[in-house]
Design a protein around this motif. Structure first.
Motif, mmCIF file in Angstrom:
data_model
loop_
_atom_site.group_PDB
_atom_site.id
_atom_site.type_symbol
_atom_site.label_atom_id
_atom_site.label_comp_id
_atom_site.label_asym_id
_atom_site.label_seq_id
_atom_site.Cartn_x
_atom_site.Cartn_y
_atom_site.Cartn_z
ATOM 1 N N THR A 303 0.953 -1.162 -0.041
ATOM 2 C CA THR A 303 0.014 0.068 -0.044
ATOM 3 C C THR A 303 0.902 1.280 -0.165
ATOM 4 N N GLU A 304 2.422 1.181 0.168
ATOM 5 C CA GLU A 304 2.911 2.238 0.492
ATOM 6 C C GLU A 304 3.354 2.864 -1.170
ATOM 7 N N PRO A 305 3.640 4.132 -1.281
ATOM 8 C CA PRO A 305 4.069 4.903 -2.469
ATOM 9 C C PRO A 305 5.378 4.589 -2.865
ATOM 10 N N GLY A 306 6.489 4.099 -2.128
ATOM 11 C CA GLY A 306 7.758 4.013 -2.627
ATOM 12 C C GLY A 306 8.336 2.612 -2.128
ATOM 13 N N ILE A 307 9.676 2.337 -2.727
ATOM 14 C CA ILE A 307 10.219 1.157 -2.367
ATOM 15 C C ILE A 307 11.723 1.553 -2.469
ATOM 16 N N GLN A 308 12.669 1.287 -1.406
ATOM 17 C CA GLN A 308 13.834 1.455 -1.514
ATOM 18 C C GLN A 308 14.711 0.011 -1.829
ATOM 19 N N PHE A 309 15.090 0.022 -2.983
ATOM 20 C CA PHE A 309 15.972 -1.132 -3.606
ATOM 21 C C PHE A 309 17.632 -0.831 -3.193
ATOM 22 N N TYR A 310 17.934 -1.493 -2.094
ATOM 23 C CA TYR A 310 19.318 -1.518 -1.537
ATOM 24 C C TYR A 310 20.257 -2.966 -2.003
ATOM 25 N N SER A 311 21.162 -2.698 -2.912
ATOM 26 C CA SER A 311 21.843 -3.878 -3.290
ATOM 27 C C SER A 311 23.053 -4.312 -2.370
ATOM 28 N N GLY A 312 22.800 -3.983 -0.977
ATOM 29 C CA GLY A 312 23.957 -4.698 -0.059
ATOM 30 C C GLY A 312 25.249 -4.187 -0.482
ATOM 31 N N ASN A 313 25.256 -3.053 -0.743
ATOM 32 C CA ASN A 313 26.795 -2.238 -1.111
ATOM 33 C C ASN A 313 27.532 -2.284 0.028
ATOM 34 N N PHE A 314 27.041 -2.395 1.334
ATOM 35 C CA PHE A 314 27.841 -2.220 2.512
ATOM 36 C C PHE A 314 28.465 -3.265 3.061
ATOM 37 N N LEU A 315 27.782 -4.389 2.448
ATOM 38 C CA LEU A 315 28.365 -5.695 3.034
ATOM 39 C C LEU A 315 29.711 -5.755 2.287
ATOM 40 N N ASP A 316 30.664 -6.219 3.197
ATOM 41 C CA ASP A 316 32.133 -6.206 2.682
ATOM 42 C C ASP A 316 33.031 -7.405 3.280
ATOM 43 N N GLY A 317 32.216 -8.678 3.726
ATOM 44 C CA GLY A 317 32.836 -9.822 3.913
ATOM 45 C C GLY A 317 33.340 -10.083 5.326
ATOM 46 N N THR A 318 33.128 -8.841 6.164
ATOM 47 C CA THR A 318 33.419 -9.035 7.644
ATOM 48 C C THR A 318 32.349 -9.877 8.412
ATOM 49 N N ILE A 319 31.060 -9.868 7.802
ATOM 50 C CA ILE A 319 30.150 -10.752 8.794
ATOM 51 C C ILE A 319 30.008 -12.082 8.171
ATOM 52 N N THR A 320 30.357 -13.082 9.103
ATOM 53 C CA THR A 320 29.976 -14.485 8.652
ATOM 54 C C THR A 320 28.718 -14.876 9.034
ATOM 55 N N GLY A 321 27.890 -15.353 8.039
ATOM 56 C CA GLY A 321 26.497 -15.349 8.445
ATOM 57 C C GLY A 321 26.250 -16.800 8.989
ATOM 58 N N LYS A 322 24.720 -17.095 8.910
ATOM 59 C CA LYS A 322 24.217 -18.549 9.410
ATOM 60 C C LYS A 322 25.113 -19.866 8.931
ATOM 61 N N SER A 323 25.535 -19.830 7.665
ATOM 62 C CA SER A 323 25.811 -21.253 7.230
ATOM 63 C C SER A 323 27.696 -20.886 7.251
ATOM 64 N N GLY A 324 28.039 -20.010 7.831
ATOM 65 C CA GLY A 324 29.384 -20.046 7.842
ATOM 66 C C GLY A 324 30.261 -19.166 6.732
ATOM 67 N N LYS A 325 29.323 -18.973 5.915
ATOM 68 C CA LYS A 325 29.834 -18.171 4.423
ATOM 69 C C LYS A 325 29.953 -16.651 4.986
ATOM 70 N N TYR A 327 29.545 -12.703 4.294
ATOM 71 C CA TYR A 327 28.779 -11.863 3.436
ATOM 72 C C TYR A 327 29.344 -10.719 2.871
ATOM 73 N N LYS A 328 29.807 -11.418 1.444
ATOM 74 C CA LYS A 328 30.593 -10.339 0.903
ATOM 75 C C LYS A 328 29.571 -9.199 0.157
ATOM 76 N N PHE A 329 30.255 -8.082 -0.318
ATOM 77 C CA PHE A 329 29.627 -7.223 -1.213
ATOM 78 C C PHE A 329 28.481 -7.770 -2.139
#
Ligand code: GLA
Length: 372
Positions: A303-325, A327-329
């Protein structure tokens, strides 16, 4: 079971068409000494969505690919401590104000309100301690076609600089139609501003891969260009002839590194699109996301008038996620339905003001299917 499997594959529903619709609750650790829970919602097609009342975070989202293989398609962590330590808003409810407010201030009825600047001089996603970092009250809800969890939170007058006691409810529903439906409601006792959204980082190929091969449609002829602090300039520009044109299904990676000023400013896509709504507040198609490899398709209506599409540009590999991989750019993308960033300071944008006696009510549905 074999019959059900064949039936499910033929109808494109994936496996587990005989699963039971249910919601289960279990402890998910403690935040600041307070216990928080994890709710596991399962629908009758076998989709599994896990959410916690810390930040209303969607912790995992398991859906089949075109061969019925189940994968987790959102980024995140396995434990609540990791979310508390370092969360770039994975899966969270964003409030009171999704995205940026320029110079962390706005005026309402002649009075200036100062917010907490947490993104350079600007305020991002509600400030230092936004709705993504609070503990919500939770209640399980259900009806004959869906299971859900309803979160509620009272944000006190002055919290993070915002006026008014704001009572907010966010209901997450997993329907037997393979929809993840979010219903936001709020009321206030003083005039205030509000813009709630959802911040899952999607990766339809499965958490841990990149998203550049994903194809995207955004139902918009215009977008709101930004300055170097990612604050909208106030203009609405046409997407025509630019890498911002997603009116047809287009691979995200095909133009993301083009020599186009807006993409340089965002380090990729990090913009708000102006949705083509027939009528204000009417449920409209916002975006379609498709991963050709897995066949997974996600349809976003709002119902909202806008949408932000963010392509994960601040991810830089310093976070390791759930599966142990790591999270790169650009390994996850957000599709945040919303009012436009910095609307309180842009009189030509749709209003985000909520007055006492009014009810803020918005709905967004992320619907899942597969394409062969
Ligand atoms: C939003 C913003 C981005 C970034 C992410 C979180 O999508 O627009 O600039 O802040 O959230 O990292």
């Amino acid at each position: 079971m074999r019959f059900l499997l064949i039936f499910a594959v033929i109808t494109g529903l994936g496996i587990g068409a005989d699963a039971e619709t249910k919601c289960e609750k279990e402890p998910f650790g403690k935040v600041g000494g307070e216990a928080v829970d994890l709710y596991t919602m399962t629908n009758d097609k076998g989709l599994v969505v896990k959410v916690t009342n810390y930040g209303g975070i969607v912790v995992s989202f398991i859906v089949p690919n075109r061969d019925g293989k189940m994968d987790d398609i959102v980024l995140g962590y396995n434990d609540v401590d990791s979310y508390v330590k370092n969360n770039p808003y994975f899966g969270a409810i964003i409030g009171r104000y999704g995205n940026r407010i320029g110079k962390a201030k706005f005026s309402l009825n002649g009075k200036e309100y100062k917010l907490i600047a947490n993104d350079g001089e600007n305020s991002l996603h509600g400030g230092k301690k936004g709705f993504d970092k609070v503990i919500w009250d939770a209640k399980e809800v259900n009806n004959k076609d869906a299971v859900g969890v309803e979160f509620s939170y009272l944000s006190k007058d002055g919290e993070q600089g915002y006026p008014g006691n704001l009572k907010t409810t966010v209901a997450y529903w997993l329907t037997n139609d393979n929809e993840f439906k979010i219903e936001y409601t709020a009321t206030t006792d003083k005039p205030t501003i509000i813009n709630l959204t959802h911040h899952s980082y999607w990766n339809l190929a499965g958490e841990g891969f990149d998203i550049l091969d994903h194809e995207l449609t955004i139902n918009a002829d215009k977008y709101t260009p930004v300055d170097k602090g990612l604050i909208p300039t106030g203009k609405l520009l046409t997407v025509e002839g630019t890498p911002m044109d997603f009116r047809k299904l287009t691979a995200i990676g095909s133009r993301i590194d083009n020599d186009f000023e807006q993409l340089k400013l965002g380090k990729g896509y990090d913009h708000n699109w102006v949705l083509k709504q027939k009528k204000e507040g009417e449920m409209t198609l916002a975006a379609i996301l498709y991963d050709p490899k897995s066949g997974r398709l996600m349809n976003v209506t709002t119902t909202e008038p806008g949408i932000q599409f963010y392509s994960g540009n601040f991810l830089d590999g310093t976070i390791t996620g759930k599966s142990g991989k790591p999270y790169k750019f650009r390994t996850g993308l957000c599709l945040e339905t919303q009012h436009f960033p910095d609307s309180p300071n842009k009189p030509n944008f749709p209003s985000v003001v909520l007055k006492p006696g009014e009810i803020y009510k918005t709905t967004t549905i992320y619907k899942f299917s597969v394409k062969r």
